[in-house]
Design a protein around this motif. Structure first.
Motif, short mmCIF file in Angstrom:
data_model
loop_
_atom_site.label_atom_id
_atom_site.label_comp_id
_atom_site.label_asym_id
_atom_site.label_seq_id
_atom_site.Cartn_x
_atom_site.Cartn_y
_atom_site.Cartn_z
N TYR A 45 1.85 -6.32 -5.20
CA TYR A 45 2.82 -7.37 -5.51
C TYR A 45 2.27 -8.39 -6.49
N GLY A 46 1.00 -8.25 -6.87
CA GLY A 46 0.42 -9.12 -7.88
C GLY A 46 -0.26 -10.37 -7.36
N PHE A 47 -0.38 -10.52 -6.04
CA PHE A 47 -1.03 -11.70 -5.49
C PHE A 47 -2.52 -11.44 -5.29
N GLU A 48 -3.29 -12.51 -5.09
CA GLU A 48 -4.73 -12.38 -4.84
C GLU A 48 -4.93 -11.46 -3.63
N ASN A 49 -5.85 -10.50 -3.78
CA ASN A 49 -6.01 -9.50 -2.73
C ASN A 49 -7.48 -9.16 -2.46
N PHE A 50 -7.69 -8.22 -1.54
CA PHE A 50 -9.02 -7.82 -1.10
C PHE A 50 -9.58 -6.62 -1.86
N GLU A 51 -8.96 -6.20 -2.94
CA GLU A 51 -9.37 -4.97 -3.62
C GLU A 51 -10.85 -4.95 -3.99
N ASP A 52 -11.35 -5.98 -4.60
CA ASP A 52 -12.76 -5.99 -5.01
C ASP A 52 -13.69 -5.86 -3.81
N GLU A 53 -13.40 -6.58 -2.74
CA GLU A 53 -14.25 -6.50 -1.56
C GLU A 53 -14.18 -5.12 -0.92
N ILE A 54 -12.99 -4.54 -0.85
CA ILE A 54 -12.84 -3.19 -0.29
C ILE A 54 -13.71 -2.21 -1.06
N LYS A 55 -13.68 -2.30 -2.37
CA LYS A 55 -14.49 -1.40 -3.20
C LYS A 55 -15.98 -1.65 -3.00
N GLU A 56 -16.37 -2.91 -2.85
CA GLU A 56 -17.79 -3.24 -2.58
C GLU A 56 -18.25 -2.65 -1.26
N LEU A 57 -17.34 -2.56 -0.29
CA LEU A 57 -17.67 -2.02 1.02
C LEU A 57 -17.60 -0.48 1.04
N GLY A 58 -17.23 0.12 -0.08
CA GLY A 58 -17.21 1.58 -0.18
C GLY A 58 -15.85 2.22 -0.02
N GLY A 59 -14.81 1.40 0.09
CA GLY A 59 -13.46 1.92 0.25
C GLY A 59 -12.76 2.12 -1.08
N ASN A 60 -11.65 2.79 -1.02
CA ASN A 60 -10.79 3.01 -2.18
C ASN A 60 -9.46 2.31 -1.97
N VAL A 61 -8.84 1.91 -3.05
CA VAL A 61 -7.53 1.27 -3.00
C VAL A 61 -6.60 2.04 -3.93
N TYR A 62 -5.48 2.48 -3.37
CA TYR A 62 -4.46 3.20 -4.13
C TYR A 62 -3.21 2.34 -4.10
N LYS A 63 -2.75 1.92 -5.28
CA LYS A 63 -1.65 0.96 -5.34
C LYS A 63 -0.45 1.53 -6.10
N ILE A 64 0.70 1.15 -5.61
CA ILE A 64 1.96 1.40 -6.31
C ILE A 64 2.48 0.04 -6.76
N PRO A 65 2.79 -0.13 -8.04
CA PRO A 65 3.36 -1.41 -8.47
C PRO A 65 4.66 -1.70 -7.72
N SER A 66 4.92 -2.95 -7.44
CA SER A 66 6.12 -3.31 -6.67
C SER A 66 7.39 -2.83 -7.36
N THR A 67 7.36 -2.71 -8.67
CA THR A 67 8.54 -2.23 -9.40
C THR A 67 8.78 -0.73 -9.23
N GLU A 68 7.78 -0.02 -8.68
CA GLU A 68 7.89 1.43 -8.47
C GLU A 68 7.77 1.79 -7.00
N ASN A 69 8.01 0.82 -6.13
CA ASN A 69 7.81 0.96 -4.69
C ASN A 69 9.02 1.65 -4.04
N SER A 70 9.24 2.90 -4.37
CA SER A 70 10.36 3.66 -3.80
C SER A 70 9.84 4.59 -2.72
N PHE A 71 10.74 5.05 -1.85
CA PHE A 71 10.36 6.02 -0.83
C PHE A 71 9.75 7.26 -1.48
N LYS A 72 10.34 7.70 -2.55
CA LYS A 72 9.86 8.91 -3.25
C LYS A 72 8.42 8.72 -3.73
N ASN A 73 8.13 7.60 -4.37
CA ASN A 73 6.78 7.36 -4.89
C ASN A 73 5.76 7.18 -3.78
#
Length: 151
Positions: free
Chosen positions: A42-70
């Motif tokens: 949604y474009g707000f400040e998030n935990f992505e950098d910290e998740i990656k530092e901890l070894g996790g992955n982040v997969y994002k769908i832009p809010s404009t493409e947030n459909s059931f199909k996607n």
């Protein structure tokens, strides 16, 4: 290693669910359990950098493409890799439509209720009731933060 794909709807710092998830994630033995996140951006400040530092992955769908199909397509692609032991669904949202996909790939599902009400508005209550229909047919483990949230 056990990998868990979390579906918290978003990974924003203003999201109370994510604050709890991150508190747990920071304390885990990440050599044994690792978290990844599929979410809406949604474009707000998030935990992505910290998740990656901890070894996790982040997969994002832009809010404009947030459909059931996607959403279904993304989660299907992630689960068919065979990397995940668990799918952890946290919020009544479109992301719940993927619980059946987890069953297809023999990934155990955890459905986690954090809320005691469907919403504070009639429209959102109806929408969230529809989102919750998939839970009981496809959730392997149903957990809640309190008895009220479990109802």
């Amino acid at each position: 290693m056990i990998r868990v794909l979390h579906l918290p709807d978003n990974i924003e710092k203003r999201n109370g669910r994510m604050s709890v998830i991150m508190s747990i994630y920071r304390k885990l033995d990440r050599s044994k359990i690792q978290f990844d996140f599929a979410c809406t951006d949604y474009g707000f400040e998030n935990f992505e950098d910290e998740i990656k530092e901890l070894g996790g992955n982040v997969y994002k769908i832009p809010s404009t493409e947030n459909s059931f199909k996607n959403i279904k397509s993304m989660v299907n692609e992630l689960l068919k890799t065979g990397r995940y032991s668990f799918l952890h669904y946290h919020a009544l949202s479109k992301w719940g439509c993927t619980l059946g996909i987890a069953n297809k790939y023999h990934v155990k599902t955890i459905v986690h209720s954090h809320a005691t009400e469907l919403s504070d508005t009639l429209f959102k209550s109806i929408r969230n009731r529809i989102f919750s229909l998939n839970i009981f047919n496809n959730g392997d483990k149903l957990v809640a933060v309190s008895p009220e949230a479990g109802k």
